[in-house]
Design a protein around this motif. Structure first.
Motif, PDB file in Angstrom:
ATOM      1  N   THR A  67      59.018   4.015  70.593  1.00 55.59           N
ATOM      2  CA  THR A  67      60.002   4.465  69.620  1.00 55.59           C
ATOM      3  C   THR A  67      59.320   5.421  68.643  1.00 55.59           C
ATOM      4  O   THR A  67      58.082   5.544  68.634  1.00 55.59           O
ATOM      5  CB  THR A  67      60.605   3.284  68.844  1.00 55.59           C
ATOM      6  N   ASP A  68      60.118   6.061  67.793  1.00 58.82           N
ATOM      7  CA  ASP A  68      59.518   6.974  66.824  1.00 58.82           C
ATOM      8  C   ASP A  68      58.559   6.257  65.883  1.00 58.82           C
ATOM      9  O   ASP A  68      57.603   6.857  65.367  1.00 58.82           O
ATOM     10  CB  ASP A  68      60.605   7.724  66.043  1.00 58.82           C
ATOM     11  N   ASN A  69      58.769   4.970  65.655  1.00 61.15           N
ATOM     12  CA  ASN A  69      57.871   4.208  64.783  1.00 61.15           C
ATOM     13  C   ASN A  69      56.496   3.988  65.405  1.00 61.15           C
ATOM     14  O   ASN A  69      55.545   3.629  64.699  1.00 61.15           O
ATOM     15  CB  ASN A  69      58.500   2.855  64.437  1.00 61.15           C
ATOM     16  N   ASP A  70      56.393   4.181  66.718  1.00 63.88           N
ATOM     17  CA  ASP A  70      55.114   3.997  67.402  1.00 63.88           C
ATOM     18  C   ASP A  70      54.259   5.263  67.388  1.00 63.88           C
ATOM     19  O   ASP A  70      53.091   5.225  67.777  1.00 63.88           O
ATOM     20  CB  ASP A  70      55.345   3.590  68.859  1.00 63.88           C
ATOM     21  N   ILE A  71      54.832   6.386  66.967  1.00 58.87           N
ATOM     22  CA  ILE A  71      54.152   7.670  67.026  1.00 58.87           C
ATOM     23  C   ILE A  71      53.634   8.066  65.651  1.00 58.87           C
ATOM     24  O   ILE A  71      54.377   8.072  64.665  1.00 58.87           O
ATOM     25  CB  ILE A  71      55.107   8.775  67.554  1.00 58.87           C
ATOM     26  N   ILE A  93      64.616  12.744  64.241  1.00 55.70           N
ATOM     27  CA  ILE A  93      63.693  11.853  64.948  1.00 55.70           C
ATOM     28  C   ILE A  93      62.877  10.996  63.991  1.00 55.70           C
ATOM     29  O   ILE A  93      62.611   9.824  64.250  1.00 55.70           O
ATOM     30  CB  ILE A  93      62.777  12.678  65.874  1.00 55.70           C
ATOM     31  N   GLY A  94      62.461  11.547  62.857  1.00 53.92           N
ATOM     32  CA  GLY A  94      61.822  10.731  61.833  1.00 53.92           C
ATOM     33  C   GLY A  94      60.333  10.511  62.005  1.00 53.92           C
ATOM     34  O   GLY A  94      59.785   9.549  61.451  1.00 53.92           O
ATOM     35  N   ILE A  95      59.653  11.368  62.766  1.00 56.18           N
ATOM     36  CA  ILE A  95      58.199  11.280  62.912  1.00 56.18           C
ATOM     37  C   ILE A  95      57.557  12.314  61.994  1.00 56.18           C
ATOM     38  O   ILE A  95      58.050  13.443  61.908  1.00 56.18           O
ATOM     39  CB  ILE A  95      57.771  11.555  64.376  1.00 56.18           C
ATOM     40  N   PRO A  96      56.474  11.978  61.276  1.00 55.78           N
ATOM     41  CA  PRO A  96      55.797  12.977  60.449  1.00 55.78           C
ATOM     42  C   PRO A  96      55.489  14.235  61.269  1.00 55.78           C
ATOM     43  O   PRO A  96      55.041  14.151  62.408  1.00 55.78           O
ATOM     44  CB  PRO A  96      54.508  12.261  60.021  1.00 55.78           C
ATOM     45  N   LEU A  97      55.742  15.399  60.663  1.00 55.23           N
ATOM     46  CA  LEU A  97      55.715  16.658  61.414  1.00 55.23           C
ATOM     47  C   LEU A  97      54.665  17.632  60.896  1.00 55.23           C
ATOM     48  O   LEU A  97      54.536  17.832  59.687  1.00 55.23           O
ATOM     49  CB  LEU A  97      57.090  17.338  61.336  1.00 55.23           C
ATOM     50  N   ILE A  98      53.947  18.247  61.836  1.00 53.84           N
ATOM     51  CA  ILE A  98      53.186  19.468  61.567  1.00 53.84           C
ATOM     52  C   ILE A  98      53.847  20.565  62.388  1.00 53.84           C
ATOM     53  O   ILE A  98      53.852  20.513  63.614  1.00 53.84           O
ATOM     54  CB  ILE A  98      51.705  19.346  61.957  1.00 53.84           C
ATOM     55  N   GLY A  99      54.458  21.531  61.704  1.00 60.42           N
ATOM     56  CA  GLY A  99      55.082  22.643  62.395  1.00 60.42           C
ATOM     57  C   GLY A  99      54.084  23.769  62.587  1.00 60.42           C
ATOM     58  O   GLY A  99      53.343  24.123  61.658  1.00 60.42           O
ATOM     59  N   ILE A 100      54.044  24.333  63.778  1.00 63.86           N
ATOM     60  CA  ILE A 100      53.071  25.393  64.069  1.00 63.86           C
ATOM     61  C   ILE A 100      53.785  26.586  64.703  1.00 63.86           C
ATOM     62  O   ILE A 100      54.797  26.434  65.381  1.00 63.86           O
ATOM     63  CB  ILE A 100      51.935  24.910  65.001  1.00 63.86           C
ATOM     64  N   TYR A 101      53.247  27.755  64.460  1.00 65.72           N
ATOM     65  CA  TYR A 101      53.804  28.973  65.054  1.00 65.72           C
ATOM     66  C   TYR A 101      52.650  29.793  65.604  1.00 65.72           C
ATOM     67  O   TYR A 101      51.813  30.293  64.865  1.00 65.72           O
ATOM     68  CB  TYR A 101      54.558  29.785  64.013  1.00 65.72           C
TER      69      TYR A 101
END
Length: 222
Positions: A67-71, A93-101
Protein backbone atom coordinates in the motif's frame (compact mmCIF):
# COMPACT_ATOMS: atom_id res chain seq x y z
CA UNK A 1 30.91 10.27 -12.23
CA UNK A 2 30.06 6.65 -11.52
CA UNK A 3 28.47 5.35 -8.31
CA UNK A 4 28.36 1.70 -7.29
CA UNK A 5 25.70 0.15 -5.07
CA UNK A 6 25.78 -2.76 -2.64
CA UNK A 7 22.14 -3.61 -2.00
CA UNK A 8 19.69 -1.98 -4.38
CA UNK A 9 17.25 -4.08 -6.40
CA UNK A 10 14.40 -3.61 -8.86
CA UNK A 11 11.75 -5.81 -7.29
CA UNK A 12 8.85 -5.15 -9.69
CA UNK A 13 7.76 -2.91 -12.58
CA UNK A 14 4.57 -1.79 -14.30
CA UNK A 15 4.12 -0.37 -17.81
CA UNK A 16 1.16 1.32 -19.51
CA UNK A 17 0.93 2.22 -23.21
CA UNK A 18 -1.27 4.15 -25.63
CA UNK A 19 -2.59 3.51 -29.15
CA UNK A 20 0.68 3.42 -31.04
CA UNK A 21 2.35 1.35 -28.34
CA UNK A 22 -0.57 -1.10 -28.41
CA UNK A 23 0.13 -1.69 -32.08
CA UNK A 24 3.91 -1.67 -31.78
CA UNK A 25 6.55 -4.39 -31.44
CA UNK A 26 6.91 -4.00 -27.65
CA UNK A 27 3.24 -4.50 -26.77
CA UNK A 28 3.92 -7.93 -25.27
CA UNK A 29 6.03 -6.24 -22.59
CA UNK A 30 3.25 -3.84 -21.53
CA UNK A 31 0.97 -4.59 -18.59
CA UNK A 32 -1.89 -2.48 -19.92
CA UNK A 33 -2.75 -0.46 -23.03
CA UNK A 34 -5.31 2.17 -23.98
CA UNK A 35 -5.99 1.44 -27.65
CA UNK A 36 -9.21 3.36 -28.41
CA UNK A 37 -8.24 7.05 -28.42
CA UNK A 38 -5.82 9.53 -26.84
CA UNK A 39 -8.17 10.80 -24.12
CA UNK A 40 -8.97 7.68 -22.05
CA UNK A 41 -12.34 9.15 -21.05
CA UNK A 42 -10.69 12.36 -19.88
CA UNK A 43 -11.19 15.90 -21.23
CA UNK A 44 -7.61 16.73 -22.21
CA UNK A 45 -4.32 15.11 -23.16
CA UNK A 46 -2.84 16.34 -19.89
CA UNK A 47 -5.57 14.70 -17.82
CA UNK A 48 -5.13 11.55 -19.87
CA UNK A 49 -1.45 11.51 -18.90
CA UNK A 50 -2.36 11.90 -15.23
CA UNK A 51 -4.53 8.80 -15.63
CA UNK A 52 -1.68 6.86 -17.26
CA UNK A 53 0.67 7.70 -14.41
CA UNK A 54 -1.87 6.89 -11.68
CA UNK A 55 -2.60 3.57 -13.37
CA UNK A 56 1.09 2.74 -13.50
CA UNK A 57 1.68 3.46 -9.81
CA UNK A 58 -1.49 1.74 -8.62
CA UNK A 59 -0.76 -1.32 -10.77
CA UNK A 60 2.73 -1.52 -9.30
CA UNK A 61 1.29 -1.44 -5.78
CA UNK A 62 -1.10 -4.25 -6.74
CA UNK A 63 1.71 -6.36 -8.18
CA UNK A 64 3.88 -5.90 -5.08
CA UNK A 65 0.91 -6.36 -2.72
CA UNK A 66 1.93 -3.13 -0.96
CA UNK A 67 0.00 0.00 0.00
CA UNK A 68 1.08 3.63 -0.17
CA UNK A 69 1.86 3.45 3.56
CA UNK A 70 4.52 0.83 2.81
CA UNK A 71 6.43 3.11 0.43
CA UNK A 72 8.98 5.60 1.76
CA UNK A 73 9.23 7.80 -1.31
CA UNK A 74 7.88 8.44 -4.81
CA UNK A 75 10.31 9.84 -7.39
CA UNK A 76 8.51 10.85 -10.55
CA UNK A 77 8.64 13.16 -13.55
CA UNK A 78 7.02 14.00 -16.86
CA UNK A 79 7.39 16.43 -19.78
CA UNK A 80 4.71 18.98 -18.90
CA UNK A 81 5.10 22.43 -17.36
CA UNK A 82 5.43 22.28 -13.58
CA UNK A 83 5.26 18.47 -13.91
CA UNK A 84 1.48 18.65 -13.62
CA UNK A 85 0.97 14.96 -14.45
CA UNK A 86 3.30 13.97 -11.62
CA UNK A 87 1.79 16.41 -9.15
CA UNK A 88 -1.86 15.63 -9.85
CA UNK A 89 -1.24 11.88 -9.85
CA UNK A 90 0.76 11.92 -6.62
CA UNK A 91 -1.91 14.04 -4.90
CA UNK A 92 -4.24 11.04 -5.02
CA UNK A 93 -1.66 8.54 -3.79
CA UNK A 94 -0.25 10.14 -0.65
CA UNK A 95 3.42 9.07 -0.87
CA UNK A 96 6.13 11.69 -0.16
CA UNK A 97 7.23 13.02 -3.55
CA UNK A 98 10.43 14.16 -5.22
CA UNK A 99 9.48 15.59 -8.60
CA UNK A 100 12.21 15.54 -11.25
CA UNK A 101 12.50 16.91 -14.76
CA UNK A 102 15.22 15.56 -17.02
CA UNK A 103 13.52 15.06 -20.39
CA UNK A 104 14.39 11.66 -21.90
CA UNK A 105 16.68 10.75 -19.00
CA UNK A 106 14.01 11.22 -16.31
CA UNK A 107 13.55 7.48 -15.74
CA UNK A 108 17.31 6.90 -15.41
CA UNK A 109 17.73 9.91 -13.11
CA UNK A 110 14.92 8.67 -10.89
CA UNK A 111 16.55 5.25 -10.58
CA UNK A 112 19.89 6.88 -9.73
CA UNK A 113 18.39 9.12 -7.05
CA UNK A 114 16.40 6.27 -5.54
CA UNK A 115 19.42 3.95 -5.57
CA UNK A 116 21.59 6.58 -3.89
CA UNK A 117 19.08 7.05 -1.09
CA UNK A 118 18.50 3.33 -0.54
CA UNK A 119 22.21 2.50 -0.60
CA UNK A 120 22.94 5.26 1.93
CA UNK A 121 20.07 3.94 4.08
CA UNK A 122 18.10 7.20 3.97
CA UNK A 123 15.10 5.16 2.80
CA UNK A 124 14.25 1.47 2.63
CA UNK A 125 12.35 1.55 -0.64
CA UNK A 126 10.81 3.82 -3.25
CA UNK A 127 8.77 3.93 -6.43
CA UNK A 128 10.36 5.53 -9.48
CA UNK A 129 7.87 6.63 -12.15
CA UNK A 130 7.83 8.49 -15.45
CA UNK A 131 5.15 9.43 -17.96
CA UNK A 132 4.60 11.22 -21.26
CA UNK A 133 1.77 11.78 -23.71
CA UNK A 134 2.62 12.27 -27.38
CA UNK A 135 0.00 14.92 -27.98
CA UNK A 136 0.83 16.69 -24.75
CA UNK A 137 4.54 16.79 -25.55
CA UNK A 138 3.88 17.99 -29.10
CA UNK A 139 1.99 20.93 -27.62
CA UNK A 140 4.79 21.51 -25.13
CA UNK A 141 7.82 21.33 -27.40
CA UNK A 142 6.67 21.74 -31.00
CA UNK A 143 3.16 22.60 -32.22
CA UNK A 144 -0.27 21.51 -30.96
CA UNK A 145 -1.59 18.51 -32.89
CA UNK A 146 -4.79 20.45 -33.61
CA UNK A 147 -2.73 23.06 -35.49
CA UNK A 148 -2.12 20.55 -38.28
CA UNK A 149 1.48 21.54 -38.88
CA UNK A 150 3.34 19.28 -41.34
CA UNK A 151 6.02 17.00 -39.99
CA UNK A 152 9.32 16.14 -41.58
CA UNK A 153 9.73 12.66 -43.03
CA UNK A 154 12.02 11.80 -40.13
CA UNK A 155 11.54 13.16 -36.63
CA UNK A 156 11.54 12.03 -33.02
CA UNK A 157 8.26 10.73 -31.65
CA UNK A 158 7.39 10.87 -27.96
CA UNK A 159 5.84 7.80 -26.38
CA UNK A 160 2.37 7.82 -24.86
CA UNK A 161 2.67 5.82 -21.68
CA UNK A 162 3.82 5.54 -18.10
CA UNK A 163 6.16 3.21 -16.24
CA UNK A 164 6.95 2.59 -12.59
CA UNK A 165 9.61 0.56 -10.81
CA UNK A 166 9.76 -0.56 -7.19
CA UNK A 167 13.28 -0.21 -5.75
CA UNK A 168 14.19 -1.87 -2.49
CA UNK A 169 17.15 -2.79 -0.33
CA UNK A 170 15.76 -6.31 -0.14
CA UNK A 171 17.38 -8.79 -2.50
CA UNK A 172 15.64 -9.37 -5.80
CA UNK A 173 16.32 -10.75 -9.27
CA UNK A 174 17.52 -7.46 -10.81
CA UNK A 175 20.34 -5.64 -9.03
CA UNK A 176 21.18 -1.99 -9.61
CA UNK A 177 24.94 -2.37 -9.64
CA UNK A 178 26.19 1.04 -10.72
CA UNK A 179 25.21 4.27 -12.47
CA UNK A 180 27.08 6.98 -14.34
CA UNK A 181 25.99 10.61 -14.44
CA UNK A 182 27.00 12.07 -17.79
CA UNK A 183 27.97 15.47 -19.12
CA UNK A 184 26.34 17.86 -21.55
CA UNK A 185 27.98 17.39 -24.97
CA UNK A 186 26.85 20.04 -27.45
CA UNK A 187 27.70 19.59 -31.13
CA UNK A 188 25.55 22.50 -32.21
CA UNK A 189 22.49 20.58 -33.43
CA UNK A 190 19.54 23.00 -33.68
CA UNK A 191 16.88 20.89 -35.41
CA UNK A 192 14.06 20.38 -32.88
CA UNK A 193 12.69 17.54 -35.02
CA UNK A 194 15.95 15.62 -34.68
CA UNK A 195 16.45 15.43 -30.93
CA UNK A 196 18.12 12.05 -31.28
CA UNK A 197 21.09 13.77 -32.89
CA UNK A 198 21.11 16.33 -30.07
CA UNK A 199 21.28 13.67 -27.36
CA UNK A 200 23.47 11.07 -29.10
CA UNK A 201 26.88 12.67 -28.33
CA UNK A 202 26.17 12.90 -24.60
CA UNK A 203 24.76 9.37 -24.56
CA UNK A 204 27.86 8.01 -26.30
CA UNK A 205 30.20 9.82 -23.92
CA UNK A 206 28.27 8.61 -20.87
CA UNK A 207 28.23 4.97 -22.03
CA UNK A 208 31.95 5.13 -22.79
CA UNK A 209 32.73 6.62 -19.37
CA UNK A 210 30.53 4.03 -17.64
CA UNK A 211 32.34 1.15 -19.32
CA UNK A 212 35.70 2.72 -18.49
CA UNK A 213 34.85 3.45 -14.83
CA UNK A 214 33.46 -0.04 -14.27
CA UNK A 215 36.46 -1.60 -16.02
CA UNK A 216 34.42 -3.26 -18.75
CA UNK A 217 35.92 -3.98 -22.15
CA UNK A 218 36.08 -0.71 -24.11
CA UNK A 219 38.59 -1.84 -26.74
CA UNK A 220 35.82 -1.91 -29.35
CA UNK A 221 35.06 1.76 -28.69
CA UNK A 222 38.72 2.80 -28.68
Amino acid sequence: MTNTYKNVYVKETSTIGGIYEANGPLVKFLDKVYDKDFYYNEKSFEKAEVKLLKDSINLLLEKTKLTDNDIDLLISGDLLNQMVATNYASATIGIPLIGIYSACSTSALGLILGSNMIDSKQIKNCIVSVSSHNNGSEKQFRQPVEYGGPKKKTSTFTVTGAASAYLSGEKGLIKVESATIGKVVDLGITDSSHMGAVMAPSAAETIYQHLKDTKRDISYYD
